[in-house]
Design a protein around this motif. Sequence first.
Motif, PDB file in Angstrom:
ATOM      1  N   ARG A  17      -9.622   5.440   7.237  1.00  0.00           N
ATOM      2  CA  ARG A  17     -10.444   5.413   8.452  1.00  0.00           C
ATOM      3  C   ARG A  17      -9.968   4.368   9.459  1.00  0.00           C
ATOM      4  O   ARG A  17     -10.255   4.470  10.647  1.00  0.00           O
ATOM      5  CB  ARG A  17     -11.912   5.177   8.091  1.00  0.00           C
ATOM      6  N   THR A  18      -9.232   3.371   8.998  1.00  0.00           N
ATOM      7  CA  THR A  18      -8.737   2.333   9.910  1.00  0.00           C
ATOM      8  C   THR A  18      -7.518   2.789  10.696  1.00  0.00           C
ATOM      9  O   THR A  18      -7.167   2.168  11.694  1.00  0.00           O
ATOM     10  CB  THR A  18      -8.345   1.044   9.153  1.00  0.00           C
ATOM     11  N   GLY A  19      -6.865   3.834  10.225  1.00  0.00           N
ATOM     12  CA  GLY A  19      -5.659   4.311  10.889  1.00  0.00           C
ATOM     13  C   GLY A  19      -4.401   3.578  10.464  1.00  0.00           C
ATOM     14  O   GLY A  19      -3.326   3.807  11.013  1.00  0.00           O
ATOM     15  N   MET A  20      -4.518   2.685   9.486  1.00  0.00           N
ATOM     16  CA  MET A  20      -3.340   1.961   9.016  1.00  0.00           C
ATOM     17  C   MET A  20      -2.395   2.904   8.280  1.00  0.00           C
ATOM     18  O   MET A  20      -2.804   3.950   7.782  1.00  0.00           O
ATOM     19  CB  MET A  20      -3.741   0.805   8.106  1.00  0.00           C
ATOM     20  N   THR A  21      -1.141   2.493   8.208  1.00  0.00           N
ATOM     21  CA  THR A  21      -0.090   3.297   7.600  1.00  0.00           C
ATOM     22  C   THR A  21       0.381   2.645   6.305  1.00  0.00           C
ATOM     23  O   THR A  21       0.508   1.419   6.230  1.00  0.00           O
ATOM     24  CB  THR A  21       1.112   3.403   8.568  1.00  0.00           C
ATOM     25  N   LEU A  22       0.675   3.478   5.320  1.00  0.00           N
ATOM     26  CA  LEU A  22       1.222   2.984   4.057  1.00  0.00           C
ATOM     27  C   LEU A  22       2.627   2.447   4.316  1.00  0.00           C
ATOM     28  O   LEU A  22       3.480   3.155   4.856  1.00  0.00           O
ATOM     29  CB  LEU A  22       1.274   4.111   3.025  1.00  0.00           C
ATOM     30  N   VAL A  23       2.869   1.182   3.967  1.00  0.00           N
ATOM     31  CA  VAL A  23       4.182   0.579   4.184  1.00  0.00           C
ATOM     32  C   VAL A  23       4.889   0.227   2.883  1.00  0.00           C
ATOM     33  O   VAL A  23       6.087  -0.067   2.887  1.00  0.00           O
ATOM     34  CB  VAL A  23       4.105  -0.677   5.088  1.00  0.00           C
ATOM     35  N   TRP A  24       4.166   0.256   1.763  1.00  0.00           N
ATOM     36  CA  TRP A  24       4.786  -0.073   0.479  1.00  0.00           C
ATOM     37  C   TRP A  24       3.932   0.469  -0.649  1.00  0.00           C
ATOM     38  O   TRP A  24       2.707   0.477  -0.580  1.00  0.00           O
ATOM     39  CB  TRP A  24       4.921  -1.589   0.346  1.00  0.00           C
ATOM     40  N   ARG A  25       4.599   0.931  -1.703  1.00  0.00           N
ATOM     41  CA  ARG A  25       3.943   1.398  -2.927  1.00  0.00           C
ATOM     42  C   ARG A  25       4.771   0.889  -4.087  1.00  0.00           C
ATOM     43  O   ARG A  25       5.986   1.092  -4.129  1.00  0.00           O
ATOM     44  CB  ARG A  25       3.893   2.918  -2.955  1.00  0.00           C
ATOM     45  N   GLY A  26       4.120   0.194  -5.027  1.00  0.00           N
ATOM     46  CA  GLY A  26       4.873  -0.322  -6.160  1.00  0.00           C
ATOM     47  C   GLY A  26       3.976  -0.873  -7.245  1.00  0.00           C
ATOM     48  O   GLY A  26       2.745  -0.838  -7.143  1.00  0.00           O
ATOM     49  N   ALA A  27       4.620  -1.371  -8.279  1.00  0.00           N
ATOM     50  CA  ALA A  27       3.891  -1.921  -9.422  1.00  0.00           C
ATOM     51  C   ALA A  27       3.022  -3.088  -8.972  1.00  0.00           C
ATOM     52  O   ALA A  27       3.400  -3.867  -8.109  1.00  0.00           O
ATOM     53  CB  ALA A  27       4.883  -2.389 -10.486  1.00  0.00           C
TER      54      ALA A  27
END
Length: 57
Positions: A17-27
Amino acid sequence: MLDVLEGNERSQAAVARTGMTLVWRGADAGNPDASAVRLLYADRQLSDEVVQALTER
Protein backbone atom coordinates in the motif's frame (compact mmCIF):
# COMPACT_ATOMS: atom_id res chain seq x y z
CA MET A 1 12.95 1.66 3.81
CA LEU A 2 11.14 -1.26 5.31
CA ASP A 3 12.05 -4.87 5.80
CA VAL A 4 9.68 -7.76 6.44
CA LEU A 5 9.78 -11.53 6.54
CA GLU A 6 8.60 -13.15 3.34
CA GLY A 7 5.94 -15.25 5.06
CA ASN A 8 4.34 -12.28 6.83
CA GLU A 9 1.45 -11.58 4.47
CA ARG A 10 -0.06 -8.76 6.53
CA SER A 11 3.21 -6.83 6.58
CA GLN A 12 3.72 -7.42 2.86
CA ALA A 13 0.21 -6.09 2.15
CA ALA A 14 0.93 -2.99 4.24
CA VAL A 15 4.18 -2.39 2.36
CA ALA A 16 2.37 -2.82 -0.97
CA ARG A 17 0.00 0.00 0.00
CA THR A 18 2.97 2.35 0.46
CA GLY A 19 4.05 1.93 -3.15
CA MET A 20 7.57 0.90 -2.15
CA THR A 21 9.53 -1.42 -4.42
CA LEU A 22 11.29 -4.65 -3.50
CA VAL A 23 15.04 -3.97 -3.69
CA TRP A 24 16.47 -7.09 -2.05
CA ARG A 25 15.44 -10.63 -1.11
CA GLY A 26 17.69 -12.94 0.87
CA ALA A 27 18.37 -15.03 3.92
CA ASP A 28 17.41 -13.46 7.23
CA ALA A 29 20.84 -13.54 8.86
CA GLY A 30 20.71 -14.26 12.56
CA ASN A 31 17.23 -15.79 12.45
CA PRO A 32 17.15 -19.21 14.17
CA ASP A 33 14.91 -20.39 11.31
CA ALA A 34 17.45 -21.07 8.54
CA SER A 35 14.69 -20.98 5.91
CA ALA A 36 13.55 -17.44 6.85
CA VAL A 37 13.69 -14.94 3.99
CA ARG A 38 13.92 -11.19 4.54
CA LEU A 39 12.53 -8.68 2.02
CA LEU A 40 13.82 -5.11 1.81
CA TYR A 41 11.63 -2.43 0.24
CA ALA A 42 12.53 1.16 -0.56
CA ASP A 43 10.90 4.25 -2.03
CA ARG A 44 13.99 5.03 -4.14
CA GLN A 45 16.87 3.27 -5.82
CA LEU A 46 19.57 2.21 -3.36
CA SER A 47 23.24 1.74 -4.11
CA ASP A 48 24.73 -1.73 -3.71
CA GLU A 49 26.70 -0.44 -0.74
CA VAL A 50 23.57 0.77 1.06
CA VAL A 51 21.72 -2.49 0.38
CA GLN A 52 24.69 -4.45 1.70
CA ALA A 53 24.88 -2.31 4.84
CA LEU A 54 21.15 -2.73 5.48
CA THR A 55 21.11 -6.48 4.92
CA GLU A 56 24.23 -7.52 6.87
CA ARG A 57 23.26 -8.50 10.38
